[in-house]
Design a protein around this motif. Structure first.
Motif, PDB file in Angstrom:
ATOM      1  N   UNK A 230       0.842  -1.193   0.000  1.00  0.00           N
ATOM      2  CA  UNK A 230       0.000   0.000   0.000  1.00  0.00           C
ATOM      3  C   UNK A 230       0.878   1.244   0.000  1.00  0.00           C
ATOM      4  N   UNK A 231       0.303   2.355  -0.390  1.00  0.00           N
ATOM      5  CA  UNK A 231       0.966   3.660  -0.283  1.00  0.00           C
ATOM      6  C   UNK A 231       0.458   4.358   0.972  1.00  0.00           C
ATOM      7  N   UNK A 232       1.387   4.837   1.780  1.00  0.00           N
ATOM      8  CA  UNK A 232       1.044   5.562   3.016  1.00  0.00           C
ATOM      9  C   UNK A 232       1.624   6.958   2.929  1.00  0.00           C
ATOM     10  N   UNK A 233       0.750   7.959   2.792  1.00  0.00           N
ATOM     11  CA  UNK A 233       1.197   9.348   2.646  1.00  0.00           C
ATOM     12  C   UNK A 233       1.686   9.905   3.972  1.00  0.00           C
ATOM     13  N   UNK A 234       2.541  10.918   3.895  1.00  0.00           N
ATOM     14  CA  UNK A 234       3.012  11.628   5.076  1.00  0.00           C
ATOM     15  C   UNK A 234       2.209  12.912   5.221  1.00  0.00           C
ATOM     16  N   UNK A 235       1.419  13.011   6.278  1.00  0.00           N
ATOM     17  CA  UNK A 235       0.686  14.236   6.543  1.00  0.00           C
ATOM     18  C   UNK A 235      -0.658  14.288   5.853  1.00  0.00           C
ATOM     19  N   UNK A 236      -1.539  15.117   6.402  1.00  0.00           N
ATOM     20  CA  UNK A 236      -2.867  15.336   5.827  1.00  0.00           C
ATOM     21  C   UNK A 236      -2.756  16.385   4.727  1.00  0.00           C
ATOM     22  N   UNK A 237      -3.280  16.067   3.560  1.00  0.00           N
ATOM     23  CA  UNK A 237      -3.234  17.004   2.450  1.00  0.00           C
ATOM     24  C   UNK A 237      -4.326  18.057   2.540  1.00  0.00           C
ATOM     25  N   UNK A 238      -4.247  19.023   1.653  1.00  0.00           N
ATOM     26  CA  UNK A 238      -5.261  20.082   1.548  1.00  0.00           C
ATOM     27  C   UNK A 238      -5.764  20.119   0.117  1.00  0.00           C
ATOM     28  N   UNK A 239      -7.095  20.045  -0.037  1.00  0.00           N
ATOM     29  CA  UNK A 239      -7.725  20.307  -1.325  1.00  0.00           C
ATOM     30  C   UNK A 239      -8.766  21.394  -1.069  1.00  0.00           C
ATOM     31  N   UNK A 240      -8.674  22.475  -1.833  1.00  0.00           N
ATOM     32  CA  UNK A 240      -9.507  23.646  -1.532  1.00  0.00           C
ATOM     33  C   UNK A 240      -9.917  24.356  -2.810  1.00  0.00           C
TER      34      UNK A 240
END
Length: 455
Positions: free
Chosen positions: A300-310
């Protein structure tokens, strides 16, 4: 989440009871394991890619990208390659004039909270052709043979093109007229209630948001008096703008063995970037209940940090518009798709020069509370992505930025583009679903964007 569901006024009591009951029978137990221990997969460091021994499902490969207009003109990364088209489908029906959708409680290994709401059907081709040797996919026949029913939406759309290489899913909404029983794990939910649930963190899955965004958003309106070179414009001009970008921007990709990716290294537990940023490729062992298969392992891919979509939002002649951005990502089928105003993970820019930060990111991060129309954290696809989430924001602004890579569009115009493939990326579709939620009775009364119940 359970306490919050119980205290939320727009959650029907019947849904709350069903969802709590589903928790007892639909769940996953996930353990992170070394990549060498991912059973059923060839994950040796000597191999150019990680592949399933069946030759199906997906692979994790190395990719080198050359971007003619990128802040970083060339980079290496692992990427998921799944060259098959899955089905994401929602069954809908009318009851006393109101539209209801058949949702399922689905536990994916990458879900941070276990159970989330998914479409009626959420299946890769490997799933529905039985490669996993598990149970058949319920309700699949309605989408494989939709002709006897009313097809509201049927279009192929991309997934996150930074992590998936040209992956596409067939997004379908099929209206049935006969009674269809909701079997265990499924529930008929009023469409307006489903949109209201988008206000709850990590409840509506990415795949459900993608299909909900394909629901027609009122009559498509064409703005005929552009107010600036980058202001409101007609849909025809938007299409020309996208085509020009696809002709101008060059994105070249080439496959590279995982061991030869620049700035990435293989550790026993994961493939990681030497900076500690971006994402890791990890291995998991899964035990599940309420799914077609009860046990499996996978990378699996595990991202670092919560992203922002706005989306930045503004009103032109009283009508709500959002600011879209032309994005070129390595996994797109056709170079460019429209994305949110801002789409990033902030921590990935911590060590880079300030001029590399995405445009309008600071305006999003410093927005006054009374400017924020919508703010929720929602999970990405949990079948391949592990605990990967984005903060979804809709922010009203008085600014009218003038930049050639951005344009103002109405939600109805965005909805019109979704009748066709590969114009709106996954993140923009997710935010469009949130815009649908703003137009429901549970949302702020001052934020409307056209009739939603037009289907």
């Amino acid at each position: 989440m359970t306490e919050f569901l119980a205290d939320t006024p727009y959650v029907p009591a019947s849904f709350h009871q069903w969802f709590e009951a589903a928790r007892k029978t639909v769940y996953t137990q996930v353990e992170r394991v070394p990549l060498a221990s991912v059973h059923g997969w060839d994950c040796s460091p000597d191999l150019p890619a990680m592949t399933h021994r069946s030759g199906r499902f997906f692979s994790v490969e190395g990719l080198r990208t050359h971007h003619s207009r990128g802040v970083v003109p060339c980079w290496d990364q692992p990427i998921i390659n799944q060259p098959e088209t899955g089905i994401l489908g929602i069954l809908v029906k009318r009851v006393d004039g109101a539209l209801y959708c058949l949702v399922q409680a689905k536990a994916e290994p990458g879900n941070i909270n276990g159970l989330q709401l998914s479409p009626t059907v959420q299946a890769t081709r490997s799933n529905f052709t039985g490669v996993h040797r598990g149970k058949s996919v319920p309700y699949l026949a309605y989408f494989q043979n939709a002709a006897p029913h009313r097809v509201i939406a049927d279009v192929r759309q991309s997934e996150q093109a930074s992590w998936f290489l040209r992956k596409r899913n067939r997004n379908m909404i099929v209206e049935v007229r006969e009674d269809v029983e909701a079997i265990d794990g499924f529930h008929w939910l009023k469409l307006t209630d489903a949109r209201g649930l988008l206000r709850i963190d990590d409840l509506i899955s990415m795949d459900l948001r993608s299909v909900l965004a394909c629901m027609p958003f009122g009559g498509e309106r064409h703005v005929t008096r552009p107010m600036s070179p980058c202001g409101p414009t007609t849909t025809e001009e938007i299409l020309s703008w996208i085509t020009a970008a696809r002709s101008r921007i060059e994105v070249r990709t080439e496959q590279v063995p995982l061991a030869e990716l620049g700035q990435w290294r293989r550790e026993p537990a994961a493939i990681v970037h030497e900076s500690g940023r971006f994402f890791d490729v990890i291995g998991v062992q899964v035990k599940a209940a309420g799914r077609e298969v009860g046990e499996w392992a996978q990378p699996m891919i595990a991202a670092h940090g919560i992203g922002i979509v706005a989306f930045l939002a503004a009103r032109f002649d009283g009508e709500l518009h959002v600011l879209v951005h032309q994005r070129a990502e390595p996994g797109f089928v056709d170079v460019v798709e429209l994305g949110p105003t801002v789409q990033c993970t902030v921590r990935n820019y911590d060590r880079l020069p300030r001029e590399t930060r995405p445009l309008f990111l600071d305006e999003v991060l410093t927005a006054e509370p009374d400017r924020i129309l919508f703010d929720v954290i929602l999970s990405d696809e949990g079948g391949r992505l592990y605990h990967t989430r984005n903060r979804h924001l809709l922010i009203e602004t008085d600014e009218r930025p003038d930049h050639p890579d951005f344009r103002w569009m109405t939600p109805a115009q965005l909805s019109g583009l979704l009748r066709h493939s590969h114009y709106l990326n996954m993140q923009a579709r997710s935010l469009l679903a949130c815009l649908h939620a703003l137009a429901t009775p549970a949302g702020p009364a001052c934020v409307t964007a056209g009739g939603v119940e037009s289907v």
